[in-house]
Design a protein around this motif. Structure first.
Motif, PDB file in Angstrom:
ATOM      1  N   ILE A  45       0.858  -1.186   0.000  1.00  0.00           N
ATOM      2  CA  ILE A  45       0.000   0.000   0.000  1.00  0.00           C
ATOM      3  C   ILE A  45       0.893   1.234   0.000  1.00  0.00           C
ATOM      4  CG2 ILE A  45      -1.720   1.296   1.296  1.00  0.00           C
ATOM      5  CD1 ILE A  45      -2.670  -1.378   2.437  1.00  0.00           C
ATOM      6  N   TYR A  46       0.703   2.104  -0.986  1.00  0.00           N
ATOM      7  CA  TYR A  46       1.462   3.347  -1.077  1.00  0.00           C
ATOM      8  C   TYR A  46       0.596   4.503  -0.618  1.00  0.00           C
ATOM      9  CZ  TYR A  46       4.735   0.651  -3.832  1.00  0.00           C
ATOM     10  OH  TYR A  46       5.628  -0.293  -4.236  1.00  0.00           O
ATOM     11  N   LEU A  47       1.144   5.363   0.219  1.00  0.00           N
ATOM     12  CA  LEU A  47       0.402   6.503   0.742  1.00  0.00           C
ATOM     13  C   LEU A  47       0.998   7.804   0.214  1.00  0.00           C
ATOM     14  CD1 LEU A  47       0.186   5.321   4.450  1.00  0.00           C
ATOM     15  CD2 LEU A  47      -1.535   5.063   2.672  1.00  0.00           C
ATOM     16  N   ASP A  48       0.121   8.729  -0.216  1.00  0.00           N
ATOM     17  CA  ASP A  48       0.583  10.035  -0.683  1.00  0.00           C
ATOM     18  C   ASP A  48       0.969  10.940   0.478  1.00  0.00           C
ATOM     19  OD1 ASP A  48       0.122   9.281  -3.291  1.00  0.00           O
ATOM     20  OD2 ASP A  48      -1.902  10.109  -3.332  1.00  0.00           O
ATOM     21  N   ARG A  49       0.346  10.736   1.614  1.00  0.00           N
ATOM     22  CA  ARG A  49       0.589  11.561   2.804  1.00  0.00           C
ATOM     23  C   ARG A  49       0.410  10.687   4.031  1.00  0.00           C
ATOM     24  NH1 ARG A  49      -4.102  12.208   5.347  1.00  0.00           N
ATOM     25  NH2 ARG A  49      -6.015  12.071   4.183  1.00  0.00           N
ATOM     26  N   ALA A  50       0.835  11.215   5.157  1.00  0.00           N
ATOM     27  CA  ALA A  50       0.642  10.472   6.404  1.00  0.00           C
ATOM     28  C   ALA A  50      -0.845  10.498   6.752  1.00  0.00           C
ATOM     29  CB  ALA A  50       1.456  11.098   7.522  1.00  0.00           C
ATOM     30  N   PRO A  51      -1.477   9.343   6.907  1.00  0.00           N
ATOM     31  CA  PRO A  51      -2.914   9.316   7.202  1.00  0.00           C
ATOM     32  C   PRO A  51      -3.195   9.715   8.649  1.00  0.00           C
ATOM     33  CG  PRO A  51      -2.053   7.102   7.199  1.00  0.00           C
ATOM     34  CD  PRO A  51      -0.925   8.002   6.778  1.00  0.00           C
ATOM     35  N   ARG A  52      -4.341  10.318   8.853  1.00  0.00           N
ATOM     36  CA  ARG A  52      -4.818  10.565  10.220  1.00  0.00           C
ATOM     37  C   ARG A  52      -5.444   9.278  10.726  1.00  0.00           C
ATOM     38  NH1 ARG A  52      -8.560  15.661  10.026  1.00  0.00           N
ATOM     39  NH2 ARG A  52      -9.271  14.546   8.197  1.00  0.00           N
ATOM     40  N   ILE A  53      -5.355   9.068  12.030  1.00  0.00           N
ATOM     41  CA  ILE A  53      -5.924   7.878  12.654  1.00  0.00           C
ATOM     42  C   ILE A  53      -7.164   8.315  13.434  1.00  0.00           C
ATOM     43  CG2 ILE A  53      -5.513   5.932  14.204  1.00  0.00           C
ATOM     44  CD1 ILE A  53      -3.618   5.989  11.798  1.00  0.00           C
ATOM     45  N   TRP A  54      -8.299   7.759  13.103  1.00  0.00           N
ATOM     46  CA  TRP A  54      -9.557   8.027  13.788  1.00  0.00           C
ATOM     47  C   TRP A  54      -9.895   6.803  14.628  1.00  0.00           C
ATOM     48  CZ3 TRP A  54     -12.939  12.288  12.450  1.00  0.00           C
ATOM     49  CH2 TRP A  54     -12.459  13.109  11.443  1.00  0.00           C
ATOM     50  N   LEU A  55     -10.139   6.992  15.910  1.00  0.00           N
ATOM     51  CA  LEU A  55     -10.455   5.884  16.805  1.00  0.00           C
ATOM     52  C   LEU A  55     -11.840   6.108  17.400  1.00  0.00           C
ATOM     53  CD1 LEU A  55      -9.517   3.323  18.261  1.00  0.00           C
ATOM     54  CD2 LEU A  55      -8.496   4.782  19.992  1.00  0.00           C
ATOM     55  N   SER A  56     -12.744   5.198  17.113  1.00  0.00           N
ATOM     56  CA  SER A  56     -14.101   5.284  17.646  1.00  0.00           C
ATOM     57  C   SER A  56     -14.097   4.893  19.119  1.00  0.00           C
ATOM     58  CB  SER A  56     -15.019   4.356  16.858  1.00  0.00           C
ATOM     59  OG  SER A  56     -16.294   4.321  17.441  1.00  0.00           O
ATOM     60  N   ARG A  57     -14.641   5.750  19.965  1.00  0.00           N
ATOM     61  CA  ARG A  57     -14.708   5.449  21.400  1.00  0.00           C
ATOM     62  C   ARG A  57     -15.854   4.519  21.732  1.00  0.00           C
ATOM     63  NH1 ARG A  57     -15.276  10.762  24.303  1.00  0.00           N
ATOM     64  NH2 ARG A  57     -16.219  11.344  22.365  1.00  0.00           N
ATOM     65  N   GLU A  58     -16.900   4.546  20.929  1.00  0.00           N
ATOM     66  CA  GLU A  58     -18.072   3.704  21.160  1.00  0.00           C
ATOM     67  C   GLU A  58     -17.938   2.410  20.370  1.00  0.00           C
ATOM     68  OE1 GLU A  58     -20.448   4.530  23.342  1.00  0.00           O
ATOM     69  OE2 GLU A  58     -19.279   6.331  23.747  1.00  0.00           O
ATOM     70  N   PRO A  59     -18.382   1.299  20.924  1.00  0.00           N
ATOM     71  CA  PRO A  59     -18.313   0.040  20.168  1.00  0.00           C
ATOM     72  C   PRO A  59     -19.286   0.062  18.991  1.00  0.00           C
ATOM     73  CG  PRO A  59     -19.466  -0.276  22.243  1.00  0.00           C
ATOM     74  CD  PRO A  59     -18.935   1.118  22.261  1.00  0.00           C
ATOM     75  N   VAL A  60     -18.963  -0.711  17.966  1.00  0.00           N
ATOM     76  CA  VAL A  60     -19.831  -0.818  16.795  1.00  0.00           C
ATOM     77  C   VAL A  60     -20.267  -2.267  16.621  1.00  0.00           C
ATOM     78  CG1 VAL A  60     -18.755   1.127  15.623  1.00  0.00           C
ATOM     79  CG2 VAL A  60     -17.933  -1.170  15.167  1.00  0.00           C
ATOM     80  N   ASP A  61     -21.328  -2.447  15.868  1.00  0.00           N
ATOM     81  CA  ASP A  61     -21.830  -3.773  15.525  1.00  0.00           C
ATOM     82  C   ASP A  61     -20.830  -4.422  14.567  1.00  0.00           C
ATOM     83  OD1 ASP A  61     -23.195  -6.014  14.743  1.00  0.00           O
ATOM     84  OD2 ASP A  61     -24.946  -4.937  13.966  1.00  0.00           O
ATOM     85  N   PHE A  62     -20.188  -5.493  14.988  1.00  0.00           N
ATOM     86  CA  PHE A  62     -19.137  -6.098  14.190  1.00  0.00           C
ATOM     87  C   PHE A  62     -19.655  -6.946  13.038  1.00  0.00           C
ATOM     88  CE2 PHE A  62     -15.717  -4.123  15.810  1.00  0.00           C
ATOM     89  CZ  PHE A  62     -14.499  -4.773  15.666  1.00  0.00           C
TER      90      PHE A  62
END
Length: 94
Positions: A2-19
């Motif tokens: 995987i090649y990235l053009d820029r450093a990605p931001r990391i988003w972390l969900s605090r609430e659980p989701v339906d897996f």
């Protein structure tokens, strides 16, 4: 690879989701709940209710990558910060 053009931001969900949600369901959740673009190249991390699994969603330029991580031991979520708080213990994903 995987090649990235820029450093990605990391988003972390605090609430659980339906897996049971797949790529389309998580992408819709990113767009609606986070008001973010799921195709931006950023990494979106979701956790399960039992805190023993993570799902990572990311657009790599050619398609959506969905990875699942099974966490051994204590699980994830204990060290998560709320808005405005600093993380005392960093979340270890690897």
């Amino acid at each position: 690879m995987i090649y990235l053009d820029r450093a990605p931001r990391i988003w972390l969900s605090r609430e659980p989701v339906d897996f049971r949600r797949g790529v389309n369901g998580l992408a819709a959740l990113v767009a609606q709940a986070l008001q973010a673009d799921p195709y931006s190249g950023d990494v979106f991390i979701f956790r399960s209710k039992r805190k023993d699994r993570l799902k990572l969603l990311m657009w790599d330029g050619t398609g959506v990558v969905l990875a699942t991580k099974l966490v051994e031991g204590a699980g994830v979520g204990e060290g998560l910060a709320t808005a405005g708080q600093k993380v005392k213990r960093p979340l270890r994903v690897a």
